[in-house]
Structure formats: C-alpha cells, structure tokens
Design a protein around this motif. Structure first.
Motif, PDB file in Angstrom:
ATOM      1  N   ASP A   1     -12.892   9.506  -8.869  1.00  0.00           N
ATOM      2  CA  ASP A   1     -13.733   9.557  -7.505  1.00  0.00           C
ATOM      3  C   ASP A   1     -12.947   9.375  -6.348  1.00  0.00           C
ATOM      4  O   ASP A   1     -13.244   9.852  -5.529  1.00  0.00           O
ATOM      5  CB  ASP A   1     -14.665   8.336  -7.701  1.00  0.00           C
ATOM      6  N   LEU A   2     -11.690   8.338  -6.475  1.00  0.00           N
ATOM      7  CA  LEU A   2     -10.983   8.290  -5.435  1.00  0.00           C
ATOM      8  C   LEU A   2     -10.079   9.730  -4.991  1.00  0.00           C
ATOM      9  O   LEU A   2      -9.866   9.879  -3.952  1.00  0.00           O
ATOM     10  CB  LEU A   2      -9.992   7.257  -5.813  1.00  0.00           C
ATOM     11  N   LEU A   3      -9.875  10.345  -6.190  1.00  0.00           N
ATOM     12  CA  LEU A   3      -8.973  11.693  -6.031  1.00  0.00           C
ATOM     13  C   LEU A   3      -9.930  12.703  -5.229  1.00  0.00           C
ATOM     14  O   LEU A   3      -9.434  13.454  -4.332  1.00  0.00           O
ATOM     15  CB  LEU A   3      -8.531  12.147  -7.322  1.00  0.00           C
ATOM     16  N   PHE A   4     -11.150  12.441  -5.639  1.00  0.00           N
ATOM     17  CA  PHE A   4     -11.917  13.955  -4.802  1.00  0.00           C
ATOM     18  C   PHE A   4     -12.961  13.041  -3.976  1.00  0.00           C
ATOM     19  O   PHE A   4     -13.919  13.766  -3.402  1.00  0.00           O
ATOM     20  CB  PHE A   4     -12.599  14.372  -6.051  1.00  0.00           C
ATOM     21  N   SER A   5     -12.766  11.960  -3.169  1.00  0.00           N
ATOM     22  CA  SER A   5     -13.389  11.409  -1.990  1.00  0.00           C
ATOM     23  C   SER A   5     -12.903  12.269  -0.923  1.00  0.00           C
ATOM     24  O   SER A   5     -11.944  12.110  -0.340  1.00  0.00           O
ATOM     25  CB  SER A   5     -13.217   9.891  -2.145  1.00  0.00           C
ATOM     26  N   PRO A   6     -14.041  12.771  -0.117  1.00  0.00           N
ATOM     27  CA  PRO A   6     -13.487  13.584   1.086  1.00  0.00           C
ATOM     28  C   PRO A   6     -13.090  12.463   1.993  1.00  0.00           C
ATOM     29  O   PRO A   6     -12.100  12.855   2.799  1.00  0.00           O
ATOM     30  CB  PRO A   6     -14.711  14.218   1.771  1.00  0.00           C
ATOM     31  N   LYS A   7     -13.732  11.489   2.229  1.00  0.00           N
ATOM     32  CA  LYS A   7     -13.282  10.315   3.384  1.00  0.00           C
ATOM     33  C   LYS A   7     -11.984   9.773   2.972  1.00  0.00           C
ATOM     34  O   LYS A   7     -10.981   9.599   3.888  1.00  0.00           O
ATOM     35  CB  LYS A   7     -14.405   9.281   3.134  1.00  0.00           C
ATOM     36  N   ASP A   8     -11.834   9.486   1.644  1.00  0.00           N
ATOM     37  CA  ASP A   8     -10.433   8.914   1.212  1.00  0.00           C
ATOM     38  C   ASP A   8      -9.235  10.002   1.336  1.00  0.00           C
ATOM     39  O   ASP A   8      -8.073   9.546   1.858  1.00  0.00           O
ATOM     40  CB  ASP A   8     -10.437   8.136   0.090  1.00  0.00           C
ATOM     41  N   ASP A   9      -9.837  11.156   1.214  1.00  0.00           N
ATOM     42  CA  ASP A   9      -8.560  12.208   1.282  1.00  0.00           C
ATOM     43  C   ASP A   9      -8.047  12.379   2.785  1.00  0.00           C
ATOM     44  O   ASP A   9      -7.186  12.711   2.978  1.00  0.00           O
ATOM     45  CB  ASP A   9      -9.293  13.478   0.692  1.00  0.00           C
ATOM     46  N   LEU A  10      -9.144  12.449   3.420  1.00  0.00           N
ATOM     47  CA  LEU A  10      -8.751  12.351   5.185  1.00  0.00           C
ATOM     48  C   LEU A  10      -8.077  11.505   5.435  1.00  0.00           C
ATOM     49  O   LEU A  10      -6.918  11.554   6.291  1.00  0.00           O
ATOM     50  CB  LEU A  10     -10.188  12.592   6.046  1.00  0.00           C
ATOM     51  N   GLU A  11      -8.587  10.150   4.982  1.00  0.00           N
ATOM     52  CA  GLU A  11      -7.399   8.931   5.323  1.00  0.00           C
ATOM     53  C   GLU A  11      -5.963   9.255   4.971  1.00  0.00           C
ATOM     54  O   GLU A  11      -5.184   8.857   5.405  1.00  0.00           O
ATOM     55  CB  GLU A  11      -8.083   7.614   4.715  1.00  0.00           C
ATOM     56  N   PHE A  12      -5.852   9.655   3.849  1.00  0.00           N
ATOM     57  CA  PHE A  12      -4.800   9.700   3.088  1.00  0.00           C
ATOM     58  C   PHE A  12      -3.945  10.808   3.838  1.00  0.00           C
ATOM     59  O   PHE A  12      -2.598  10.698   3.953  1.00  0.00           O
ATOM     60  CB  PHE A  12      -4.807  10.170   1.653  1.00  0.00           C
ATOM     61  N   THR A  13      -4.547  11.873   4.169  1.00  0.00           N
ATOM     62  CA  THR A  13      -3.769  13.022   4.683  1.00  0.00           C
ATOM     63  C   THR A  13      -3.425  12.647   5.893  1.00  0.00           C
ATOM     64  O   THR A  13      -2.241  13.113   6.547  1.00  0.00           O
ATOM     65  CB  THR A  13      -4.573  14.211   4.713  1.00  0.00           C
ATOM     66  N   ILE A  14      -4.129  12.012   6.835  1.00  0.00           N
ATOM     67  CA  ILE A  14      -3.589  11.217   8.050  1.00  0.00           C
ATOM     68  C   ILE A  14      -2.176  10.655   7.981  1.00  0.00           C
ATOM     69  O   ILE A  14      -1.200  10.807   8.626  1.00  0.00           O
ATOM     70  CB  ILE A  14      -4.407  10.584   8.824  1.00  0.00           C
ATOM     71  N   VAL A  15      -2.182   9.770   6.925  1.00  0.00           N
ATOM     72  CA  VAL A  15      -1.074   9.082   6.820  1.00  0.00           C
ATOM     73  C   VAL A  15       0.095   9.991   6.280  1.00  0.00           C
ATOM     74  O   VAL A  15       1.437   9.732   6.668  1.00  0.00           O
ATOM     75  CB  VAL A  15      -1.073   7.890   5.576  1.00  0.00           C
ATOM     76  N   ARG A  16      -0.012  10.693   5.237  1.00  0.00           N
ATOM     77  CA  ARG A  16       1.153  11.605   4.838  1.00  0.00           C
ATOM     78  C   ARG A  16       1.702  12.479   5.745  1.00  0.00           C
ATOM     79  O   ARG A  16       2.869  12.807   5.939  1.00  0.00           O
ATOM     80  CB  ARG A  16       0.397  12.393   3.570  1.00  0.00           C
ATOM     81  N   GLU A  17       0.671  13.163   6.398  1.00  0.00           N
ATOM     82  CA  GLU A  17       1.258  14.239   7.552  1.00  0.00           C
ATOM     83  C   GLU A  17       1.866  13.437   8.630  1.00  0.00           C
ATOM     84  O   GLU A  17       2.763  13.883   9.341  1.00  0.00           O
ATOM     85  CB  GLU A  17       0.087  15.262   8.063  1.00  0.00           C
ATOM     86  N   HIS A  18       1.372  12.361   8.960  1.00  0.00           N
ATOM     87  CA  HIS A  18       2.126  11.758  10.130  1.00  0.00           C
ATOM     88  C   HIS A  18       3.521  11.271   9.793  1.00  0.00           C
ATOM     89  O   HIS A  18       4.341  11.529  10.378  1.00  0.00           O
ATOM     90  CB  HIS A  18       1.508  10.434  10.314  1.00  0.00           C
ATOM     91  N   ILE A  19       3.803  10.654   8.697  1.00  0.00           N
ATOM     92  CA  ILE A  19       5.243  10.670   7.891  1.00  0.00           C
ATOM     93  C   ILE A  19       5.778  11.761   7.892  1.00  0.00           C
ATOM     94  O   ILE A  19       6.940  11.788   8.571  1.00  0.00           O
ATOM     95  CB  ILE A  19       4.977   9.878   6.736  1.00  0.00           C
ATOM     96  N   ARG A  20       5.284  12.907   7.385  1.00  0.00           N
ATOM     97  CA  ARG A  20       6.167  14.235   7.304  1.00  0.00           C
ATOM     98  C   ARG A  20       6.308  14.622   8.715  1.00  0.00           C
ATOM     99  O   ARG A  20       7.727  15.020   9.043  1.00  0.00           O
ATOM    100  CB  ARG A  20       5.244  15.327   6.598  1.00  0.00           C
TER     101      ARG A  20
END
Length: 541
Positions: A381-400
């Motif tokens: 559920d966590l891996l495929f949650s749209p809300k959590d994916d967006l939150e995670f992507t923001i963090v990952r791409e910010h660091i990159r």
C-alpha cells in the motif's frame, strides 16, 4: 496535498513553570575555562596534528593506566609548536559498549555519543578506525563513540558559516581519522534562540578530551589534547584541564540494563493547543491552494511538554532506544549546563568519504505489523500510494537537484539506486532511495551541508518558501510558539577523511530540575526532582 500525520518526533523544551536562575551563571563561568575554536584564524592550520597508538591491553583499567603513563610522558616532552592537537589511543581486547562506558562517567560534561546504523542499510557511518599513519587503513568497524570533556569546542550564535567549518577543519587531518568533531546545528539559525537551547548556540561541536570507541570485536580508549596560543589557550592550560578530566574517569563499567524505570507524569502542556494546531493546518492548506502561491508542501510542528515525578536519565533512555535502533542512528549531545539532546533517527542527511558523497530520501510512513502477510500488504500500500509517492518524489528530486545544480559533482548526473524501495524499522516503514556522486574537492563538504539542509521531509517545498512560512507563522500568528532548536537539524560529525550527518528527528531534550519549585498548583512538588521532556509531532501539509 492532503494533510496526513507524519511520524512522531521527540523534542524537549523547558516549561514556563520552572525557573532555575543559577544555570546561566554557571554556563558563563565554564566558558572562561574552555577553548572555543571558532575564535581562531580559519586560514591557518594548527602546528601539530598527531595520533599515537599504543599496544592493546585486555581491560579498560589497564587502558586507563597506559593512557595516564603516555600522557605523563607527553607532558615531560611537550611539542614545540604554539598550536596543535594530539590523540593518544589504547586498543582494548574486548568489545565493550560505548554507551555503558559513558553511563559510568557520572555525568561529566560536556559529553557526546554517536552510534552508526546496521550495515544492512548500506551505510558505513564509521570507517578507517585505525591510526591514520598505518599503511593499511582497513580495520575493525567502529560501532559507536562516547566522549566526555572537550579538547576544543566550536560554538557561536550566528548561523554556521564557511569560516566556522574551516575553524573546525583546522583541527582535523586525513592522517588522524579518529580525531573528529561531534555536534549539531539548529534547524533554522535565523530564528531566536530560546533559553533551553542557549547552551548549544546556533551550532555546537566538540572534540572529546576522553573518548571510548566501541569496535566490532574490540574497543579503544583515547585521550585528546588541543592547544592554541593565539586563543590564549596554552599547552599548560590544556594539560591542566585534561588532567582534571582524567581524574574523574571511571574504569569500572557495568553493562546497562536497557529499560526505563517506571515514572508518572505530573503535568503536560501542548504548544500549540489542539484548537490552534487545527488553525495552523488550515492556514497552511489555504496558502498552498492559492493560485499565486509557490508553496507545495510545509511541515508544521507541535510540542508537548511533560513533567515526570522521577529522573529520566538521558543515557539510560538512549540505551533503551538502541534496542529499537536497528537501521537508525542514536546520538547524545550535552554541552556544559545544558539539557541532553538525544535521539534515534533513521534519516541520513549525507555521508562523505574522501571524494564520494551519498545522501538519502526518506518519506512516507506506515506502521509495521506482527503478521508477515499483513506487513507485506502494508508495504504494498505504501509503495503504490499516490499521495506518499508524491511526497517521496519531492524529497528525492530535491536532493538530486541540489547535488547536481550546485556543480558539486564531477559527473553530470547523480546516481539514484534504488529509485524507490522500503526501509523497515521496528515500528514503522518508509519509502527510501539512496543518491550518490563524486565531489570535485573534499572542500565542497560545506556546500553539501548547506545545500541539503533543511530537507523537504522536515521543512517543506520549496525549501525557502516553507522555511519562511514556518518562521512567519511563529512570529505573526503565535501558532508555533516554541523554538525548534536543533530538532530536525543536522546531527553528526566532521572528520579528516570523512564526515556524516543525520537529520535530528525522533529526539528529545531532557534535563533534571532538582530542588526547583514547580508553580503548577495542581501538582505541587516542592523540593522533588522533576524531569521535563516534550513530545513534538509533525504534520505534513
């Protein structure tokens, strides 16, 4: 983004009901008998940097005897230079917990403790644990470090700067990898420092006078002496201070029983209250939803201050956190006359080893389950949650983007591997990715730190807009009426060959207020020791 509860983080702040006027006077007196390395000339290195390793011994008591003997020999043959730092270290032929050693030192201040994560995470928090003069630097893995006293400390009230970083680095060397400065930096150095964080300043780092290193299969006891005539801290003063600390060191080490004694809560106070917390969340959502707003995400904080009937020993509490500390860093930092800042954080800010640098994106939270099948379903559920994916992507791409845009990395791109996976902790699980690259120069380390902090995971996005929103909310609307201090700030260490910092979440400030009068009329306990802590909860908007 819809509001969602984030992981609980711990932060202790001082209650308004208890005042101890003697604290600040003692703090001022101690500052006169210590060396603040930030007041030195950052462009000039110290004259002597050296590590001496002595033959291994079977017990801490014998290690202490050998250190005292080596120190006496050093006193009789002082170095000729007007500034320097020397480490004397004695290996011990048994593995002893560093936190148990620290507990035996009867609250000698200042003190620090840092423990690395398990190797299963792919993080090498502590490497090159042998003397830097050896031809083969590979040695036992350094599990955790405890230190008391400060050979040299670094503290200022202004934001941590490049010059401050250079002042720390002048006492470090690639040839002495275990001479390290341990400490932390405020979440937002541009905000006012409250009374409970005064002892930490805007940042606080220390090179311990006496240090105990827990290695895989063995241990090491070390002492470090630093001096600098330009700071009016002579060799003689350094010798006297180190001798005073060595006289207090105990070699009788009893393994800590890792449980917190039962206690009762006398009172608690939530800042802001539930009503004002809801108002703050709604106001943040309104700001995010405005068509002209650049704010995408903001992380607000709430503090719950607790008073207990009995003392909570921060070292014992930290030892209990170690039991649940798999895949997490444990830390303790306590300057003189200040509370103990302790924590159990899973979140790495960055790790630099020579020219290699890595960082982590950690976001999205779900509980663990005792059932393997249900735990896997929660993971799915966590891996495929749209809300959590967006939150995670923001963090990952910010660091990159931060690593690439600042031209810190030799290659044109940062390696992200894995791009999204699950990091499991004993009670919760998160979305996780690791980012790595190669620096142009080790001197770019300061740029890494200033670029990556604060992370969108603890501040928001865009970072500066979120930081301003938090600061303005606190000043204008009184909705975040407390000082975050070093909560969610960088916590870790600088070394000559490598450095590593975590994000200081899931942490607490703990201090004993003995023989102070509580003004809480419902729970009057005149003369009884009380312990104040507070629980801080974050809400991601």
């Amino acid at each position: 983004m819809a509001a969602a509860a984030r992981s609980v983080a711990w932060l202790r702040t001082e209650g308004e009901s208890v005042k101890c006027s003697h604290v600040h006077l003692a703090h001022q007196q101690r500052c006169r008998v210590s060396m603040n390395g930030c007041e030195g000339e950052s462009r000039i290195g110290v004259g002597t940097i050296h590590t001496r390793t002595f033959p291994a011994v079977p017990t801490p008591a014998l290690a202490m005897d050998r250190l005292n003997s080596a120190f006496a020999s050093l006193i009789s043959n002082p170095p000729p230079s007007s500034s320097g730092i020397i480490r004397l270290q004695v290996p011990i032929q048994q593995q002893i917990e560093a936190i148990s050693w620290l507990n035996a030192q009867h609250q000698i201040l200042p003190r620090c403790f840092f423990s690395g994560r398990s190797q299963s995470t792919g993080s090498d928090l502590f490497l090159d644990s042998t003397n830097g003069d050896c031809q083969n630097p590979a040695g036992p893995e350094l599990v955790s470090v405890a230190g008391v006293g400060s050979a040299v400390f670094f503290r200022q009230c202004h934001p941590f700067s490049l010059d401050d970083w250079k002042c720390i680095k002048r006492f470090l060397s690639k040839d002495c990898p275990l001479i390290r400065a341990y400490g932390a930096i405020r979440f937002d150095a541009r905000t006012n420092i409250s009374s409970e964080w005064e002892g930490f300043g805007s940042f606080y780092f220390m090179v311990p006078q006496v240090e105990f290193d827990e290695l895989e299969g063995s241990s090491m006891l070390a002492t470090t002496i630093a001096w600098d005539d330009t700071l009016l801290w002579t060799w003689r003063k350094a010798v006297d201070m180190l001798q005073a600390t060595l006289c207090k060191i105990s070699s009788i080490i009893t393994k800590l029983r890792k449980f917190v004694p039962e206690t009762f809560i006398l009172g608690n106070n939530h800042v802001p209250s539930k009503i004002y917390w809801d108002i703050a969340v709604k106001r943040a959502l309104q700001t995010i939803n405005r068509s002209n707003s650049g704010l995408v995400k903001v992380v607000l904080a709430r503090s719950s201050r607790l008073v207990t009937t009995t003392d909570i020993d921060p070292i014992v509490w930290l030892a209990c956190l170690q039991v649940e500390g798999k895949n997490a860093y444990q830390f303790c930092l306590q300057p003189p006359d200040a509370p103990a800042f302790i924590g159990n954080t899973p979140e790495q800010l960055f790790h630099r080893k020579r020219l290699n640098v890595c960082s982590e994106a950690l976001a999205g939270t779900r509980a663990r389950s005792g059932s393997k099948a249900l735990d896997l379903q929660i993971e799915h559920d966590l891996l495929f949650s749209p809300k959590d994916d967006l939150e995670f992507t923001i963090v990952r791409e910010h660091i990159r983007r931060k690593l690439e845009a600042s031209n810190l990395v030799i290659c044109n791109m940062v390696l992200v591997e894995p791009k999204k996976a699950i990091r499991k902790l004993p009670r919760v699980q998160h979305l996780y990715a690791q980012l790595s690259g190669r620096l142009r120069s080790e001197d770019d380390e300061f740029d890494i730190l200033s670029s990556l902090h604060p992370s969108p995971a603890v501040c928001g996005f865009p970072t500066e807009e979120a930081r301003k929103f938090i600061a303005e909310t606190a000043c204008k609307t009184f909705l975040e009426m407390f000082d975050r201090g070093m909560f969610a700030g960088p916590v870790g260490w600088f070394g000559g060959r490598e450095s590593e910092f975590a994000v200081g979440i899931r942490s607490a400030l703990v201090k004993k207020f003995s023989k102070c009068l509580s003004l809480d009329t419902e729970n009057a306990n005149m003369g009884l020791p009380t312990e104040k802590i507070s629980l801080q909860r974050e809400e991601i908007i």
